[in-house]
Design an enzyme around this catalytic site. Structure first.
Site, PDB file in Angstrom:
ATOM      1  N   SER A 254       0.875  -1.205   0.084  1.00 55.79           N
ATOM      2  CA  SER A 254       0.105   0.031   0.085  1.00 55.79           C
ATOM      3  C   SER A 254       0.865   1.375  -0.188  1.00 55.79           C
ATOM      4  O   SER A 254       1.702   1.591   0.824  1.00 55.79           O
ATOM      5  CB  SER A 254      -0.821  -0.057   1.427  1.00 55.79           C
ATOM      6  OG  SER A 254      -1.573   1.369   1.280  1.00 55.79           O
TER       7      SER A 254
ATOM      8  N   ASP B  24      -4.671   3.713  -1.779  1.00 56.97           N
ATOM      9  CA  ASP B  24      -5.736   3.879  -0.689  1.00 56.97           C
ATOM     10  C   ASP B  24      -6.217   5.377  -0.904  1.00 56.97           C
ATOM     11  O   ASP B  24      -5.588   6.230  -0.423  1.00 56.97           O
ATOM     12  CB  ASP B  24      -5.225   3.777   0.544  1.00 56.97           C
ATOM     13  CG  ASP B  24      -5.039   2.363   1.165  1.00 56.97           C
ATOM     14  OD1 ASP B  24      -6.227   1.577   1.025  1.00 56.97           O
ATOM     15  OD2 ASP B  24      -4.045   1.940   1.469  1.00 56.97           O
TER      16      ASP B  24
ATOM     17  N   MET C 127      -8.842   8.159   0.032  1.00 52.05           N
ATOM     18  CA  MET C 127      -9.795   8.894   1.440  1.00 52.05           C
ATOM     19  C   MET C 127     -10.125  10.022   1.303  1.00 52.05           C
ATOM     20  O   MET C 127      -9.322  10.955   0.912  1.00 52.05           O
ATOM     21  CB  MET C 127      -8.732   8.633   2.759  1.00 52.05           C
ATOM     22  CG  MET C 127      -8.292   7.329   2.996  1.00 52.05           C
ATOM     23  SD  MET C 127      -7.176   7.133   4.324  1.00 52.05           S
ATOM     24  CE  MET C 127      -6.525   5.703   4.432  1.00 52.05           C
TER      25      MET C 127
ATOM     26  N   HIS D 141      -8.267   1.095  -3.738  1.00 49.48           N
ATOM     27  CA  HIS D 141      -9.113   1.129  -2.526  1.00 49.48           C
ATOM     28  C   HIS D 141     -10.002   2.422  -2.506  1.00 49.48           C
ATOM     29  O   HIS D 141      -9.370   3.093  -1.810  1.00 49.48           O
ATOM     30  CB  HIS D 141      -8.589   0.549  -1.660  1.00 49.48           C
ATOM     31  CG  HIS D 141      -9.336   0.302  -0.322  1.00 49.48           C
ATOM     32  ND1 HIS D 141      -8.799  -0.106   0.901  1.00 49.48           N
ATOM     33  CD2 HIS D 141     -10.451   0.181  -0.155  1.00 49.48           C
ATOM     34  CE1 HIS D 141      -9.604  -0.215   1.738  1.00 49.48           C
ATOM     35  NE2 HIS D 141     -10.747  -0.115   1.280  1.00 49.48           N
TER      36      HIS D 141
ATOM     37  N   MET E 231     -12.155   4.611  -0.417  1.00 45.36           N
ATOM     38  CA  MET E 231     -13.006   4.752   0.950  1.00 45.36           C
ATOM     39  C   MET E 231     -13.327   6.097   1.066  1.00 45.36           C
ATOM     40  O   MET E 231     -12.788   7.053   1.444  1.00 45.36           O
ATOM     41  CB  MET E 231     -11.868   4.889   2.070  1.00 45.36           C
ATOM     42  CG  MET E 231     -11.212   3.329   2.204  1.00 45.36           C
ATOM     43  SD  MET E 231      -9.748   3.324   3.313  1.00 45.36           S
ATOM     44  CE  MET E 231      -8.473   3.595   1.731  1.00 45.36           C
TER      45      MET E 231
ATOM     46  N   MET F 112     -11.749  -5.760   5.402  1.00 42.48           N
ATOM     47  CA  MET F 112     -10.877  -4.828   6.322  1.00 42.48           C
ATOM     48  C   MET F 112     -10.605  -5.331   7.472  1.00 42.48           C
ATOM     49  O   MET F 112     -11.504  -5.797   8.354  1.00 42.48           O
ATOM     50  CB  MET F 112     -11.599  -3.415   6.364  1.00 42.48           C
ATOM     51  CG  MET F 112     -11.563  -2.645   5.238  1.00 42.48           C
ATOM     52  SD  MET F 112     -10.160  -2.102   4.413  1.00 42.48           S
ATOM     53  CE  MET F 112      -9.111  -1.321   6.046  1.00 42.48           C
TER      54      MET F 112
ATOM     55  N   PHE G 109      -6.360   4.784   8.476  1.00 42.94           N
ATOM     56  CA  PHE G 109      -4.640   4.947   8.681  1.00 42.94           C
ATOM     57  C   PHE G 109      -4.200   3.687   8.500  1.00 42.94           C
ATOM     58  O   PHE G 109      -4.782   2.525   8.676  1.00 42.94           O
ATOM     59  CB  PHE G 109      -4.940   5.432  10.285  1.00 42.94           C
ATOM     60  CG  PHE G 109      -5.589   6.679  10.448  1.00 42.94           C
ATOM     61  CD1 PHE G 109      -5.077   8.013  10.287  1.00 42.94           C
ATOM     62  CD2 PHE G 109      -7.005   6.501  10.823  1.00 42.94           C
ATOM     63  CE1 PHE G 109      -5.739   8.928  10.507  1.00 42.94           C
ATOM     64  CE2 PHE G 109      -7.894   7.807  10.969  1.00 42.94           C
ATOM     65  CZ  PHE G 109      -6.976   9.015  10.936  1.00 42.94           C
TER      66      PHE G 109
ATOM     67  N   ASP H 145      -6.887  -6.496   4.404  1.00 43.36           N
ATOM     68  CA  ASP H 145      -6.362  -5.203   4.320  1.00 43.36           C
ATOM     69  C   ASP H 145      -6.375  -4.713   5.805  1.00 43.36           C
ATOM     70  O   ASP H 145      -7.371  -4.400   6.225  1.00 43.36           O
ATOM     71  CB  ASP H 145      -7.108  -4.200   3.288  1.00 43.36           C
ATOM     72  CG  ASP H 145      -6.193  -2.908   3.169  1.00 43.36           C
ATOM     73  OD1 ASP H 145      -5.468  -2.668   3.944  1.00 43.36           O
ATOM     74  OD2 ASP H 145      -6.985  -1.962   2.365  1.00 43.36           O
ATOM     75  N   GLY H 146      -5.276  -4.556   6.253  1.00 47.05           N
ATOM     76  CA  GLY H 146      -4.911  -3.951   7.573  1.00 47.05           C
ATOM     77  C   GLY H 146      -4.339  -4.657   8.576  1.00 47.05           C
ATOM     78  O   GLY H 146      -4.841  -5.934   8.950  1.00 47.05           O
ATOM     79  N   GLY H 147      -3.250  -4.316   8.828  1.00 46.45           N
ATOM     80  CA  GLY H 147      -2.095  -5.007  10.105  1.00 46.45           C
ATOM     81  C   GLY H 147      -1.534  -6.416   9.416  1.00 46.45           C
ATOM     82  O   GLY H 147      -1.239  -7.035  10.297  1.00 46.45           O
TER      83      GLY H 147
ATOM     84  N   GLY I 147       1.089  -2.294   3.933  1.00 47.18           N
ATOM     85  CA  GLY I 147       1.676  -0.991   3.865  1.00 47.18           C
ATOM     86  C   GLY I 147       2.986  -0.884   4.563  1.00 47.18           C
ATOM     87  O   GLY I 147       4.115  -0.871   4.230  1.00 47.18           O
TER      88      GLY I 147
END
Ligand code: DX5
Ligand code: ZN
Length: 240
Positions: A10, A37, A39, A68, A70, A163, A169, A197-199, A219
């Site tokens: 990312s 990403d 946003m 993506h 958002m 997600m 963030f 997606d995320g962590g 990311g």
């Protein structure tokens, strides 16, 4: 799913003062896709980047561009991001219904059950607009939105993005309670790509792969590591 894991760094975690170099670093490091990403400060409490950055990424890389969105208004803007050079445009199911019909969780919006008929037809319009621009379409859902909310639209898209943090963030810890939802979605999603997606990190990716995910956004775990190629390899081998 037996298809190979795809690693999608990312750009949100890259050094924005050196975007071209950062994109080349991901590409030469063996990334499969580049995750972008977007946003808007309304759907999520943060603003990242928009169409000019997608166009610039398109000029600088041959990587598959995985955008993506958002944002609150995918109907109007998804086709613009498709035309800007994305290969795939993903929008959020929560954005298909008026805010009054969503639950405001401490850190984001969620749908509590299935999508309304109005939301479903809006989703179909967004998918048609993306496809009309010649690109692939994806649907995403927030951590607290049940799989049932995307069950019907999943039959019509190329990718489902789950997600595992509240969007807005980078650098958050994965909410591992979401992982069983991957398996549930795999049960009714016929498409090739189930993305998480995320962590995502070497310590968390294996459980997501076991639950059925095969596209992994990362990311922090790529751009904040000293050696991008080693970071991509570490993710790929931990996903096996
Ligand atoms: C969060 C974004 C993610 C994020 C991932 O809103 O959708 O793609 O950048 O970042 P890491 O991998 O750092 O959790
Ligand atoms: Zn993302």
């Amino acid at each position: 799913m037996s298809s190979a894991a795809l690693i999608a760094p990312s750009l949100l975690a890259a050094d924005f003062a050196r975007l071209g170099e950062e994109i080349r670093k991901a590409e030469s490091g063996g990334a499969d896709w580049l995750h972008l990403d977007v946003m808007d400060g309304h759907f999520v409490p943060n603003i990242s980047f928009g169409i000019p950055v997608v166009e610039a990424a398109r000029r600088t890389t041959k990587l598959f561009l995985d955008t993506h969105l958002m944002i609150e208004d995918p109907l109007h803007l998804a086709p613009e991001f498709a035309k800007a050079g994305s290969d795939l445009v993903t929008f959020h199911v929560e954005a298909l219904v008026p805010r009054a019909q969503r639950a405001l969780r401490p850190r984001g919006w969620a749908l509590e059950r299935e999508l309304s008929p109005g939301g479903l037809s809006k989703g179909r319009e967004v998918i048609a607009a993306i496809r009309g621009a010649g690109k692939k379409a994806g649907i995403s859902l927030n951590p607290d939105t049940p799989a049932a909310a995307i069950r019907e639209l999943a039959q019509e898209v190329d990718l489902v993005l789950v997600m595992t943090v509240w969007p807005g963030f980078g650098g958050q810890k994965m909410i591992e309670d979401v992982i069983p939802k991957l398996r549930e979605i795999r049960g009714f999603f016929p498409g090739a790509w189930l993305e998480v997606d995320g962590g995502v990190a070497p310590a968390t990716i294996g459980r997501c792969a076991t639950a059925g995910a095969n596209v992994f956004v990362a990311g922090t775990a790529v751009f904040r590591e000293p050696d991008a190629a080693a970071a991509v390899n570490a993710l790929r081998s931990a996903a096996k």
